[in-house]
Motif scaffolding. Structure first.
Motif, PDB file in Angstrom:
ATOM      1  N   PHE A 125     -90.312 -59.134  -2.000  1.00 16.93           N
ATOM      2  CA  PHE A 125     -88.894 -59.166  -2.362  1.00 16.93           C
ATOM      3  C   PHE A 125     -88.358 -57.743  -2.528  1.00 16.93           C
ATOM      4  O   PHE A 125     -87.290 -57.402  -2.009  1.00 16.93           O
ATOM      5  N   PHE A 126     -89.077 -56.943  -3.250  1.00 15.44           N
ATOM      6  CA  PHE A 126     -88.606 -55.576  -3.504  1.00 15.44           C
ATOM      7  C   PHE A 126     -88.670 -54.713  -2.245  1.00 15.44           C
ATOM      8  O   PHE A 126     -87.833 -53.836  -2.036  1.00 15.44           O
ATOM      9  N   ASP A 127     -89.651 -55.020  -1.403  1.00 14.78           N
ATOM     10  CA  ASP A 127     -89.726 -54.278  -0.142  1.00 14.78           C
ATOM     11  C   ASP A 127     -88.535 -54.625   0.743  1.00 14.78           C
ATOM     12  O   ASP A 127     -87.932 -53.751   1.374  1.00 14.78           O
ATOM     13  N   ASN A 128     -88.212 -55.931   0.778  1.00 14.28           N
ATOM     14  CA  ASN A 128     -87.026 -56.336   1.550  1.00 14.28           C
ATOM     15  C   ASN A 128     -85.743 -55.739   0.968  1.00 14.28           C
ATOM     16  O   ASN A 128     -84.827 -55.370   1.696  1.00 14.28           O
ATOM     17  N   LEU A 129     -85.703 -55.658  -0.344  1.00 11.04           N
ATOM     18  CA  LEU A 129     -84.528 -55.064  -1.002  1.00 11.04           C
ATOM     19  C   LEU A 129     -84.384 -53.595  -0.615  1.00 11.04           C
ATOM     20  O   LEU A 129     -83.283 -53.109  -0.349  1.00 11.04           O
ATOM     21  N   ARG A 130     -85.510 -52.896  -0.560  1.00 14.11           N
ATOM     22  CA  ARG A 130     -85.457 -51.493  -0.150  1.00 14.11           C
ATOM     23  C   ARG A 130     -85.017 -51.358   1.302  1.00 14.11           C
ATOM     24  O   ARG A 130     -84.215 -50.474   1.652  1.00 14.11           O
TER      25      ARG A 130
ATOM     26  N   MET B 225     -71.268 -55.682  -2.006  1.00 16.95           N
ATOM     27  CA  MET B 225     -72.468 -54.886  -1.795  1.00 16.95           C
ATOM     28  C   MET B 225     -73.666 -55.492  -2.542  1.00 16.95           C
ATOM     29  O   MET B 225     -74.798 -55.519  -2.023  1.00 16.95           O
ATOM     30  N   LYS B 226     -73.408 -55.984  -3.727  1.00 15.04           N
ATOM     31  CA  LYS B 226     -74.493 -56.602  -4.516  1.00 15.04           C
ATOM     32  C   LYS B 226     -75.012 -57.848  -3.814  1.00 15.04           C
ATOM     33  O   LYS B 226     -76.230 -58.085  -3.741  1.00 15.04           O
ATOM     34  N   ARG B 227     -74.120 -58.654  -3.310  1.00 10.99           N
ATOM     35  CA  ARG B 227     -74.514 -59.853  -2.579  1.00 10.99           C
ATOM     36  C   ARG B 227     -75.330 -59.489  -1.353  1.00 10.99           C
ATOM     37  O   ARG B 227     -76.300 -60.165  -1.000  1.00 10.99           O
ATOM     38  N   LEU B 228     -74.901 -58.409  -0.674  1.00 13.59           N
ATOM     39  CA  LEU B 228     -75.630 -57.984   0.511  1.00 13.59           C
ATOM     40  C   LEU B 228     -77.057 -57.602   0.152  1.00 13.59           C
ATOM     41  O   LEU B 228     -78.015 -57.980   0.835  1.00 13.59           O
ATOM     42  N   LEU B 229     -77.217 -56.873  -0.956  1.00 11.17           N
ATOM     43  CA  LEU B 229     -78.554 -56.462  -1.362  1.00 11.17           C
ATOM     44  C   LEU B 229     -79.431 -57.660  -1.723  1.00 11.17           C
ATOM     45  O   LEU B 229     -80.611 -57.741  -1.329  1.00 11.17           O
ATOM     46  N   ILE B 230     -78.870 -58.600  -2.464  1.00  8.39           N
ATOM     47  CA  ILE B 230     -79.660 -59.759  -2.903  1.00  8.39           C
ATOM     48  C   ILE B 230     -80.030 -60.637  -1.711  1.00  8.39           C
ATOM     49  O   ILE B 230     -81.186 -61.043  -1.543  1.00  8.39           O
ATOM     50  N   GLU B 231     -79.033 -60.919  -0.858  1.00  8.60           N
ATOM     51  CA  GLU B 231     -79.314 -61.760   0.303  1.00  8.60           C
ATOM     52  C   GLU B 231     -80.247 -61.056   1.258  1.00  8.60           C
ATOM     53  O   GLU B 231     -81.076 -61.679   1.924  1.00  8.60           O
TER      54      GLU B 231
ATOM     55  N   GLN C 281     -85.178 -62.721   8.395  1.00 11.94           N
ATOM     56  CA  GLN C 281     -84.644 -63.906   9.040  1.00 11.94           C
ATOM     57  C   GLN C 281     -83.292 -63.590   9.666  1.00 11.94           C
ATOM     58  O   GLN C 281     -82.590 -62.674   9.256  1.00 11.94           O
ATOM     59  N   ASP C 282     -82.907 -64.331  10.677  1.00 11.08           N
ATOM     60  CA  ASP C 282     -81.570 -64.190  11.260  1.00 11.08           C
ATOM     61  C   ASP C 282     -80.561 -64.838  10.328  1.00 11.08           C
ATOM     62  O   ASP C 282     -80.652 -66.030  10.025  1.00 11.08           O
ATOM     63  N   SER C 283     -79.607 -64.048   9.896  1.00  7.24           N
ATOM     64  CA  SER C 283     -78.636 -64.576   8.925  1.00  7.24           C
ATOM     65  C   SER C 283     -77.250 -64.037   9.236  1.00  7.24           C
ATOM     66  O   SER C 283     -77.029 -62.813   9.281  1.00  7.24           O
ATOM     67  N   ASN C 284     -76.263 -64.911   9.474  1.00  6.00           N
ATOM     68  CA  ASN C 284     -74.875 -64.508   9.670  1.00  6.00           C
ATOM     69  C   ASN C 284     -74.304 -63.883   8.411  1.00  6.00           C
ATOM     70  O   ASN C 284     -73.434 -63.016   8.452  1.00  6.00           O
ATOM     71  N   SER C 285     -74.773 -64.337   7.287  1.00  7.64           N
ATOM     72  CA  SER C 285     -74.263 -63.817   6.019  1.00  7.64           C
ATOM     73  C   SER C 285     -74.546 -62.326   5.900  1.00  7.64           C
ATOM     74  O   SER C 285     -73.683 -61.541   5.522  1.00  7.64           O
ATOM     75  N   ILE C 286     -75.789 -61.940   6.233  1.00 12.89           N
ATOM     76  CA  ILE C 286     -76.114 -60.510   6.138  1.00 12.89           C
ATOM     77  C   ILE C 286     -75.285 -59.704   7.139  1.00 12.89           C
ATOM     78  O   ILE C 286     -74.768 -58.637   6.821  1.00 12.89           O
ATOM     79  N   ASP C 287     -75.153 -60.235   8.355  1.00 16.63           N
ATOM     80  CA  ASP C 287     -74.351 -59.527   9.366  1.00 16.63           C
ATOM     81  C   ASP C 287     -72.908 -59.377   8.904  1.00 16.63           C
ATOM     82  O   ASP C 287     -72.272 -58.326   9.099  1.00 16.63           O
ATOM     83  N   ARG C 288     -72.381 -60.443   8.305  1.00 19.00           N
ATOM     84  CA  ARG C 288     -70.996 -60.390   7.839  1.00 19.00           C
ATOM     85  C   ARG C 288     -70.828 -59.369   6.724  1.00 19.00           C
ATOM     86  O   ARG C 288     -69.880 -58.587   6.685  1.00 19.00           O
ATOM     87  N   LEU C 289     -71.775 -59.358   5.812  1.00 19.67           N
ATOM     88  CA  LEU C 289     -71.691 -58.394   4.711  1.00 19.67           C
ATOM     89  C   LEU C 289     -71.873 -56.967   5.213  1.00 19.67           C
ATOM     90  O   LEU C 289     -71.215 -56.037   4.741  1.00 19.67           O
ATOM     91  N   MET C 290     -72.778 -56.779   6.169  1.00 20.99           N
ATOM     92  CA  MET C 290     -72.950 -55.442   6.732  1.00 20.99           C
ATOM     93  C   MET C 290     -71.687 -54.960   7.429  1.00 20.99           C
ATOM     94  O   MET C 290     -71.314 -53.793   7.341  1.00 20.99           O
ATOM     95  N   MET C 291     -71.045 -55.873   8.134  1.00 20.68           N
ATOM     96  CA  MET C 291     -69.785 -55.516   8.797  1.00 20.68           C
ATOM     97  C   MET C 291     -68.716 -55.149   7.768  1.00 20.68           C
ATOM     98  O   MET C 291     -67.936 -54.193   7.955  1.00 20.68           O
TER      99      MET C 291
END
Length: 1092
Positions: free
Chosen positions: A862-867, A790-796, A803-813
């Motif tokens: 950065f913080f807006d994206n984090l939110r 979950m922490k990695r998902l928030l940071i990434e 941006q299109d990112s497989n990493s975020i999709d994978r973490l969300m899944m």
């Protein structure tokens, strides 16, 4: 032996044959008339003493020669009877011929025909009223002049007479006939009296009879009786034993019978009663011994059935001796009881005899001599009866013969108990009954007491038999306990058999509580055997030591504490079950029994039983967890087999407690407190084992990383623990906690009961809290394992949100899958707990991310994206609104929102926070202003009316105030001027009354969080260093949009205030932007306003 007994026996029990014979034929009653009673008894005794076997045999031969009656069942010739008698009496042929010649020379016996006219039925009517007035005339055809008449029964067709007649037989029985005639009595009546019966006439036939009677009376004056019918009975058809029969009444020229008549007919003689009875007893003894010798019948089987020859001889002797049924029954009772001592006869025989004798004995219609013989014979019979009672266990209850024999014995005892024994007669001498406990004065004739002693002695014999055949293999404590258990079980089995088969029989037959008598005896014996053994063993019990859940010791290498404790508890249950029988068998006496307080013997062993119970429970719980496949029990529930098994184990502890059923209140409380504590301990143990069972599950490795996947097993483990926790409180209450509290309240006081209740409730509450904490601990482990992903998902997400990112999709899944599993598998309560832990974890993680990136001076984006990433993650939850309950997460999300704002927006956020704070002020030291505002389309009209109680800023105690109007946020209203009022000097209550009109664009009008800022200042002399007094805010939303004149609108009173707090999140966010010129300038002015 039987032959010797017959040859040596004579009528006085052993008088030598050489005694002189007084006479050789029977004494008749006539020969004793006019003689005093004492002389009569003397002569009778002399005659009885002188009569030998030969003379008795000659008497039997004489009776065979002069056979009376005809047996309807069989016909036996004289030759057969002679042969039978010779064998029975053991008489040689020469002597038989000599005695037969003597018998043939005797005169024929003087016999009487006894007739009882009992009743008649269905008689033909002979009177005009349809009835008759019948009477009976009876006579012998050989002497028809000697007639006997019964009484007249008036107006009946079913008369009952029950009248007796004795007709002397003067001719041969084979040629004579008894004639019975039923007549209708016709009284002497005049014609006038006959006419008076006209209203009683029944039918045409009755009227015809009445007319005929009147005519006969008028012409002749005669009144003759009219024959109804007659019956003739040849004497050679009457059995020697007599008979009772219905006979049809016939009449000459009549085809149909005229009715039926019931009579009882028998033969008798005029022989002296005492002589006749003595003769019959001797004959009966000889014939019975002969029959027993010839038939070889088994003991207790012969029930009174003689061979045809024996029956014929006895019947003839009874008939020709003139013995009545009572005398015959007394003779049989005396003889049978004597023979029963050496050759046991059927008890049914004696029971049937008593049934015939009981009324004559109770009505004192038996002679003193016969009464004495009866009681002497009874004294001989009773030892055999009580022997049956004592040895009742040697018989099989499944055999009908056994139950029949016991029934007949009880009937005999009941009959004897109902009789009054002879004075000074010892019915139960101690020489015959050494086991008797009678200690009263005088002779013992108490049948119930003797029966009770017999039952107790039988039980004692049986107990000794049990002890002899169930000896201990050794003297170890376990062997001693097992031996006692076995003995109690056998004793209880005997009691159960008594209750099932005999108790009802004893009570119904003789009103004796057989099972109760057995219980009274057994409880005393069991108490004597068990109490010292148990107290000694309990005293030597040692405290159990746990060396792991698979081993248990008590410091004694030679003793298995588990086996010993279990055996002791089994003994407790055996004694308890036995003691409980008293409630049903002896409800009135059970409190007096020593065994009632049996639980006190075992008090020292209860603690060890409870330790063993919890040890077994822990063992089974561990095994249940080990065997649990962690799959649903079925589709309707969310827990697996070990949870069900654990509750079953708890139920077994409950069963143990119910079996213990401790009656002492104080001990009950102590033990139930320990059981509740032990159950709680087992619950915590289950939670620990369940946690260990799933530890390590869900750790997976793929091509990207090593991570944790929430598995069904984890969810089931959590649900299992929670399921056991939920049942803990109701289970402990099922142990009877409320009942014991009530008993303590009654025994001691309500205060003491309340204290005990609080103690038990605290134990339960602590255990529930401990288990709940274990559940939370497991949930925290699950969430902690998910936290890195979950922490990695928030940071990434913060870095790559747009941006299109497989990493975020994978973490969300990953997050979505795990949360879906938790929602699907966990029960609702545990899922909600999981969410709370997730919110808490996210809050802490976000705080760490925010702080570290603030230190790195990351841009607002950065913080807006984090939110945004956080909100995306929260959308994965099945109900994102649940996170509203988490204040920490809400605050963290608010901080992210603030840090994600651009500087201008952040400055406006400061103004919004200040406006929110200022609007809550009710009374301000800086004063207040009054304004009117309205929107009319996109035009904003503002009227500054006045100010009051402004803070004095000059040395003269007043101020030179003016107000400037600002539109916020400034960067969105930059093209507009900031209107300013005129300055009013030297006053704290200036009246401005100035209006300003501001033209706004449609976009500016629709800004939701737009504000009006009214800044009040004190003007200095030159206008270069104006002093700040205070400010107030008014948001666009509170301004009315109307076409009404501004003067018609109500005034708005605004309290003035100043910035006071640098701890606002928005202000702090500005302070972090140290390289931002706009933020620096705003903070500078903000602090100046604070320090004004």
């Amino acid at each position: 032996m039987l032959r010797a007994a017959v040859s040596e026996c004579n009528l006085n029990g052993g008088v030598p044959r050489t005694m002189p014979r007084v006479r050789r034929r029977s004494l008749t009653r006539n020969q004793f008339r006019g003689i005093k009673k004492e002389e009569l008894q003397r002569r009778t005794s002399m005659y009885l003493a002188s009569m030998t076997i030969d003379e008795l045999y000659a008497e039997i031969l004489y009776e065979i020669l002069h056979n009376v009656g005809c047996d309807v069942n069989y016909e036996i010739g004289q030759t057969a009877l002679f042969s039978y008698a010779q064998d029975a009496f053991k008489i040689a042929n020469d002597k038989h011929r000599r005695l037969l010649e003597m018998a043939e020379k005797k005169e024929a016996p003087e016999l009487l025909l006894n007739v009882e006219v009992i009743e008649a039925k269905d008689l033909k009517p002979k009177d005009s009223n349809g009835l008759s007035d019948p009477f009976v005339t009876l006579f012998l055809t050989s002497n028809n002049s000697h007639r006997y008449n019964t009484s007249v029964k008036t107006m009946t067709l079913s008369p009952v007479w029950e009248e007796h007649f004795a007709l002397p037989i003067t001719s041969s029985i084979n040629d004579d006939t008894l004639c019975l005639e039923v007549w209708d009595f016709d009284p002497a009546e005049s014609v006038k009296e006959k006419l008076g019966k006209i209203f009683e006439v029944k039918g045409v036939k009755g009227m015809r009879k009445l007319v005929k009677e009147i005519a006969v009376t008028a012409t002749t004056g005669q009144h003759e009786n009219e024959l109804i019918g007659r019956a003739k009975i040849p004497l050679n058809t009457i059995p020697a034993s007599g008979m009772t029969m219905w006979y049809s009444l016939d009449k000459k020229n009549k085809v149909n019978r005229q009715g039926v008549l019931k009579v009882r007919i028998s033969y008798s003689s005029e022989k002296n009663n005492q002589v006749a009875e003595q003769e019959h007893r001797h004959v009966l003894r000889i014939i019975l011994l002969h029959e027993l010798e010839m038939s070889k019948v088994a003991p207790y089987w012969w029930c009174g059935t003689f061979s045809p020859q024996g029956e014929q001889l006895l019947t003839q002797h009874i008939a020709q001796s003139g013995l009545n049924p009572t005398e015959v029954a007394l003779c049989q009772w005396s003889v049978f009881a004597g023979i029963h001592q050496n050759h046991q006869l059927s008890f049914t025989l004696f029971s049937n005899l008593l049934d015939k004798l009981i009324k004559p004995l109770q009505s004192n219609s038996v002679s003193e001599e016969d009464l004495k013989l009866f009681w002497e014979a009874t004294k001989k019979l009773l030892p055999s009866c009580f022997s049956i009672i004592r040895k009742i266990r040697k018989k099989s209850t499944s055999e009908k013969a056994t139950m029949k024999q016991v029934t007949e014995v009880l009937k005999i005892l009941n009959y004897i108990n109902s009789l009054e024994p002879l004075p000074n007669f010892d019915l139960f001498p101690s020489t015959i009954y050494p086991w008797i406990t009678y200690h009263g004065e005088g002779n013992n004739c108490n049948v119930p007491a003797t029966l009770n002693d017999a039952v107790a002695q039988g039980a004692s014999d049986w107990l000794n038999h049990i002890l002899e055949n169930n000896k201990r293999p050794d003297e170890t404590e376990i062997s001693r306990l097992q031996n006692l258990i076995q003995i109690i079980q056998l004793v209880r089995s005997d009691l159960q058999k008594a209750i099932e088969f005999y108790d009802k029989l004893f009570q119904e037959t003789i009103n004796f509580q057989y099972a109760k008598a057995l219980y009274v005896f057994y409880q005393a014996k069991i108490s004597t055997m068990v109490e010292p053994e148990v107290r000694e063993i309990c005293k030597g019990l040692k405290k159990l030591n746990y060396t792991g859940y698979n081993s248990l010791t008590n410091g004694d290498a030679n003793t298995d504490p588990l086996t010993e404790g279990t055996s002791l508890f089994e003994l407790y249950l055996a004694v308890q079950r036995f003691a409980t029988l008293a409630l049903g068998l002896c409800p009135a006496d059970c409190d007096t029994f020593h065994i009632k307080n049996f639980h006190e013997w075992f008090h020292g062993g209860v603690a060890q039983w409870l330790d063993i119970a919890v040890y077994k429970a822990l063992q089974r719980i561990e095994k249940a967890v080990e065997l649990d496949k962690l799959v649903h029990v079925d589709n309707t529930v969310k827990y697996s087999s070990s949870a069900v098994d654990t509750l079953t184990i708890f139920y077994q502890v409950k069963v143990f407690w119910q079996q213990l059923n401790w009656p002492d209140v104080e001990g009950y409380y102590t033990f139930i407190a320990k059981i509740i504590d032990d159950i709680c301990r087992c619950c915590v143990f289950y939670a620990d084992k369940m946690s260990a069972r799933v530890d390590g599950m869900g750790d997976v490795q793929d091509i990207y990383e090593k991570k944790f996947e929430v598995t069904n097993e984890w969810c089931l483990a959590i649900n299992n623990i929670d399921y056991v926790r939920e049942t803990l409180e109701p289970f402990t209450r099922d142990l009877g906690m409320e009942e014991v509290i009530q008993k303590i309240s009654k025994l001691k006081s309500p205060v003491e009961a309340q204290r005990c209740q609080h103690t038990l409730e605290n134990v339960i509450a602590n255990a529930i809290d401990t288990v709940r904490n274990k559940i939370i601990e497991l949930l925290e482990i699950v969430v902690a394992k998910m936290a890195p992903a979950m922490k990695r998902l928030l940071i990434e997400g913060a870095e790559l949100c747009n941006q299109d990112s497989n990493s975020i999709d994978r973490l969300m899944m990953y997050v979505d899958n795990n949360l879906s599993t938790l929602h699907r598998e966990l029960n609702e309560e545990n899922f909600n707990r999981t969410l709370e832990i997730v919110w808490d974890m996210l809050s802490k993680t976000l705080c760490e991310i925010i702080q570290s990136n603030l230190d790195k001076r990351r841009p607002p984006s950065f913080f807006d994206n984090l939110r945004k990433t956080l909100n995306l993650m929260l959308g994965s939850f099945k109900n994102p609104a649940d996170c509203d309950n988490c204040n920490d997460l809400k605050r963290t999300e608010q901080i992210l929102r603030i840090h994600g704002l651009e500087t201008a927006d952040l400055i406006h956020q400061v103004h919004l926070d200040m406006a929110d704070h200022f609007n809550k002020i009710k009374d301000s030291p800086y004063g207040e202003i009054s304004v009117r505002c309205k929107f009319e389309g996109n035009t904003l009209a503002v009227e500054v009316m006045n100010a009051r109680n402004l803070m004095a800023m000059d040395s003269n105690g007043s101020c030179d105030a003016f107000i400037r109007v600002h539109l916020l946020p400034e960067h969105k209203f930059s093209e507009h001027d900031k209107p300013k009022t005129k300055t009013h000097n030297k006053t704290q209550f200036p009246l401005f009354d100035e209006k300003f009109v501001l033209k706004l664009s449609p976009e500016q009008r629709q800004i939701e969080d737009a504000l009006l800022l009214f800044s009040v200042k004190d003007k200095d002399l030159l206008g270069y260093n104006n002093q700040y007094i205070g400010e107030a805010f008014l948001d666009f939303k509170s301004i009315e949009d109307t076409t009404l004149p501004l003067t018609s609108l109500p005034q708005i009173h605004l309290q003035l205030s100043r910035p006071k707090d640098l701890t606002l999140d928005s202000v702090k966010a500005l302070e972090y932007r140290q390289g931002d010129k706009q933020a620096k300038e705003f903070l500078k002015k903000f602090k100046q306003r604070m320090g004004s």
